[in-house]
Design a protein around this motif. Structure first.
Motif, PDB file in Angstrom:
ATOM      1  N   PHE A  33      33.756  35.465  32.455  1.00 24.84           N
ATOM      2  CA  PHE A  33      33.864  34.496  33.545  1.00 24.84           C
ATOM      3  C   PHE A  33      35.321  34.121  33.787  1.00 24.84           C
ATOM      4  CE2 PHE A  33      34.356  29.980  34.601  1.00 24.84           C
ATOM      5  CZ  PHE A  33      33.842  29.987  35.886  1.00 24.84           C
ATOM      6  N   TRP A  34      36.024  33.736  32.716  1.00 27.70           N
ATOM      7  CA  TRP A  34      37.421  33.333  32.873  1.00 27.70           C
ATOM      8  C   TRP A  34      38.293  34.509  33.281  1.00 27.70           C
ATOM      9  CZ3 TRP A  34      39.023  28.727  33.799  1.00 27.70           C
ATOM     10  CH2 TRP A  34      38.294  27.635  33.348  1.00 27.70           C
ATOM     11  N   GLY A  35      37.974  35.702  32.832  1.00 29.29           N
ATOM     12  CA  GLY A  35      38.725  36.871  33.276  1.00 29.29           C
ATOM     13  C   GLY A  35      38.588  37.089  34.775  1.00 29.29           C
ATOM     14  N   ALA A  36      37.376  36.938  35.294  1.00 31.05           N
ATOM     15  CA  ALA A  36      37.150  37.090  36.733  1.00 31.05           C
ATOM     16  C   ALA A  36      37.853  35.985  37.514  1.00 31.05           C
ATOM     17  CB  ALA A  36      35.646  37.087  37.028  1.00 31.05           C
ATOM     18  N   VAL A  37      37.788  34.758  37.011  1.00 30.21           N
ATOM     19  CA  VAL A  37      38.452  33.639  37.686  1.00 30.21           C
ATOM     20  C   VAL A  37      39.963  33.864  37.721  1.00 30.21           C
ATOM     21  CG1 VAL A  37      39.001  31.173  37.475  1.00 30.21           C
ATOM     22  CG2 VAL A  37      36.651  31.946  37.234  1.00 30.21           C
ATOM     23  N   LEU A  38      40.543  34.246  36.587  1.00 29.93           N
ATOM     24  CA  LEU A  38      41.982  34.493  36.538  1.00 29.93           C
ATOM     25  C   LEU A  38      42.390  35.635  37.459  1.00 29.93           C
ATOM     26  CD1 LEU A  38      42.686  34.083  32.731  1.00 29.93           C
ATOM     27  CD2 LEU A  38      43.492  32.605  34.569  1.00 29.93           C
ATOM     28  N   TRP A  39      41.600  36.686  37.515  1.00 27.37           N
ATOM     29  CA  TRP A  39      41.923  37.808  38.375  1.00 27.37           C
ATOM     30  C   TRP A  39      41.904  37.399  39.847  1.00 27.37           C
ATOM     31  CZ3 TRP A  39      38.859  40.614  41.893  1.00 27.37           C
ATOM     32  CH2 TRP A  39      39.477  41.746  42.403  1.00 27.37           C
ATOM     33  N   LEU A  40      40.860  36.668  40.254  1.00 27.13           N
ATOM     34  CA  LEU A  40      40.766  36.235  41.649  1.00 27.13           C
ATOM     35  C   LEU A  40      41.903  35.296  42.024  1.00 27.13           C
ATOM     36  CD1 LEU A  40      36.922  35.690  42.025  1.00 27.13           C
ATOM     37  CD2 LEU A  40      38.328  37.439  43.117  1.00 27.13           C
TER      38      LEU A  40
END
Length: 72
Positions: A33-40
């Motif tokens: 989840f945090w990886g996706a948030v950081l990427w976006l």
């Protein structure tokens, strides 16, 4: 943070019956989840903010938030 993540992943998980722990699954889901948030956020920031120092500052705050979330 990596020590806690490894500790969570090594915990046994038992989703179908009583007993056990699901912290390993929670750590993996939280990391994804945090990886996706950081990427976006990174994609959006690089297009709209030209100063790299601001981007680094925001990313460091997000990494701190991710650490505090996993530590909580």
């Amino acid at each position: 943070m990596s020590y806690q993540l490894v500790r969570f992943i090594r915990d046994t998980s038992n989703f179908t019956s009583t007993g056990g722990s699901s912290w390993g699954g929670v750590a993996i889901i939280a990391s994804l989840f945090w990886g996706a948030v950081l990427w976006l956020i990174d994609v959006l920031m690089r297009r709209s903010i030209q100063d790299g120092r601001i981007i680094w500052g925001i990313q460091l705050l997000l990494l701190l938030a991710m650490y505090l979330f996993l530590d909580w």
